[in-house]
Design an enzyme around this catalytic site. Structure first.
Site, short mmCIF file in Angstrom:
data_model
loop_
_atom_site.label_atom_id
_atom_site.label_comp_id
_atom_site.label_asym_id
_atom_site.label_seq_id
_atom_site.Cartn_x
_atom_site.Cartn_y
_atom_site.Cartn_z
CG ASP A 14 21.30 3.19 -6.98
OD1 ASP A 14 20.72 3.18 -8.07
OD2 ASP A 14 21.10 2.34 -6.08
N GLY A 15 20.64 6.08 -9.23
CA GLY A 15 19.34 6.67 -9.48
C GLY A 15 19.36 7.73 -10.57
CG MET A 24 16.96 0.22 -0.86
SD MET A 24 16.52 0.58 -2.55
CE MET A 24 17.25 -0.84 -3.36
CG HIS A 82 21.03 -0.53 -2.81
ND1 HIS A 82 20.48 0.41 -3.66
CD2 HIS A 82 20.91 0.00 -1.56
CE1 HIS A 82 20.06 1.46 -2.96
NE2 HIS A 82 20.29 1.22 -1.68
CG MET A 105 13.54 -2.52 -3.27
SD MET A 105 12.62 -1.45 -4.39
CE MET A 105 13.96 -0.80 -5.38
CB SER A 115 15.15 2.78 -16.62
OG SER A 115 15.60 3.95 -15.98
CG MET A 118 20.10 6.09 -2.26
SD MET A 118 20.04 4.78 -3.48
CE MET A 118 18.48 5.11 -4.31
CG ASP A 158 18.33 -1.76 -6.76
OD1 ASP A 158 19.04 -1.19 -5.92
OD2 ASP A 158 18.32 -1.44 -7.96
CG HIS A 182 22.97 -1.89 -8.06
ND1 HIS A 182 23.80 -1.44 -7.06
CD2 HIS A 182 21.73 -1.41 -7.76
CE1 HIS A 182 23.11 -0.71 -6.20
NE2 HIS A 182 21.85 -0.68 -6.60
CB SER A 185 19.88 -1.43 -11.19
OG SER A 185 18.75 -1.91 -10.49
C1 DX5 Z 1 16.21 2.65 -6.62
C2 DX5 Z 1 17.33 1.68 -6.86
C3 DX5 Z 1 18.11 1.94 -8.10
C4 DX5 Z 1 17.30 1.91 -9.37
C5 DX5 Z 1 18.08 2.61 -10.44
O1 DX5 Z 1 15.68 2.41 -5.34
O2 DX5 Z 1 18.23 1.66 -5.79
O3 DX5 Z 1 19.21 1.05 -8.18
O4 DX5 Z 1 17.03 0.62 -9.79
O5 DX5 Z 1 17.26 2.68 -11.57
P1 DX5 Z 1 17.35 3.90 -12.57
O6 DX5 Z 1 18.73 3.91 -13.13
O7 DX5 Z 1 16.28 3.60 -13.60
O8 DX5 Z 1 17.05 5.14 -11.77
ZN ZN Z 2 20.20 0.47 -5.93
#
Ligand code: DX5
Ligand code: ZN
Length: 228
Positions: free
Chosen positions: A178-179, A71, A69, A39, A201, A140, A37, A35, A10
């Site tokens: 994911d997460g 959000m 993805h 937001m 991370s 998630m 993200d 990936h 990600s």
């Molecule tokens: C959270 C995201 C994830 C996030 C994953 O809202 O959708 O993709 O970046 O990060 P880690 O692997 O650090 O949980």
């Molecule tokens: Zn994500």
């Protein structure tokens, strides 16, 4: 049937100041898709990037699938812009669309694969009616909005439930987690049925991406071999 395992780093955790370089290094190390993200500070309490960043990655020369993805809420208005910017797969959260069936059709009509994303507290029963229109199901395992959170264990049960539904459908649908994914927990996640692993991370905050991919794949492999 599970698809071949794919690690999807990600870019939320990547180095934004040198994004192209960082993403290329991740792909060269063995990551299979990127990936992204997205937001909007409305559906989730954080703000990241839009279609311009997908386009910039394509311009930089990234040819791997871009796994977008969303959000965001609402979703439909922005989907054509992401398709145009080079998205391969577009996932959204069904409660963020007034008409999830229509949104899935919209994504596919633009030549992208379509994904449905389920938050930790969301039931999955709507798959009874939508599974024939999805190419990917995203589970998630944290509440969306931030990287670096801890894996919520109830996601494992949800993965097994969805794995059964995918196998019963006979369709080749990816099951993505994911997460909070790490080399330590990826084995149990894979055993529960996931084949596509978003890692933020625990990927970009490591010094050696080749080793990181190896550690993740080893975790998946260990779950596949019989324990004795
Ligand atoms: C959270 C995201 C994830 C996030 C994953 O809202 O959708 O993709 O970046 O990060 P880690 O692997 O650090 O949980
Ligand atoms: Zn994500």
């Amino acid at each position: 049937m599970k698809q071949l395992p794919v690690i999807a780093p990600s870019i939320l955790s990547a180095d934004f100041a040198r994004l192209g370089e960082d993403v290329s290094a991740a792909l060269q190390a063995g990551a299979g898709m990127v990936h992204v993200d997205v937001m909007d500070n409305h559906y989730v309490p954080n703000l990241t990037f839009g279609p311009l960043v997908c386009n910039a990655l394509r311009q930089y020369g990234v040819t791997a699938p871009l796994d977008v993805h969303l959000m965001i809420e609402p979703v439909d208005a922005l989907i054509p812009a992401f398709a145009e910017a080079g998205a391969s797969l577009i996932s959204f959260h069904p409660e963020a669309s007034k008409h999830p069936d229509r949104t899935l059709q919209l994504i596919r009509s633009l030549g992208c694969e379509a994904g449905l994303a389920f938050n930790p507290g969301m039931p999955i029963e709507m798959l009874d009616y939508l599974i024939d229109k999805v190419d990917l199901i995203l589970v998630m395992s944290v509440n969306p909005g931030f990287s670096g959170q801890s894996f919520i264990p109830s996601a494992l049960q949800k993965l097994s439930d969805i794995r059964r539904r995918i196998d019963a459908s006979g369709r080749s649908i990816r099951l993505e987690i994911d997460g909070g994914v790490t080399p330590k927990n990826i084995g149990s996640i894979s055993a529960a049925g996931a084949d596509t692993f978003v890692v933020g991370s625990a990927f970009f905050n490591t010094p050696n991406y080749v080793e990181t991919v190896q550690n993740l794949l080893r975790g998946i492999g260990d779950s596949a071999s019989p324990s004795c």
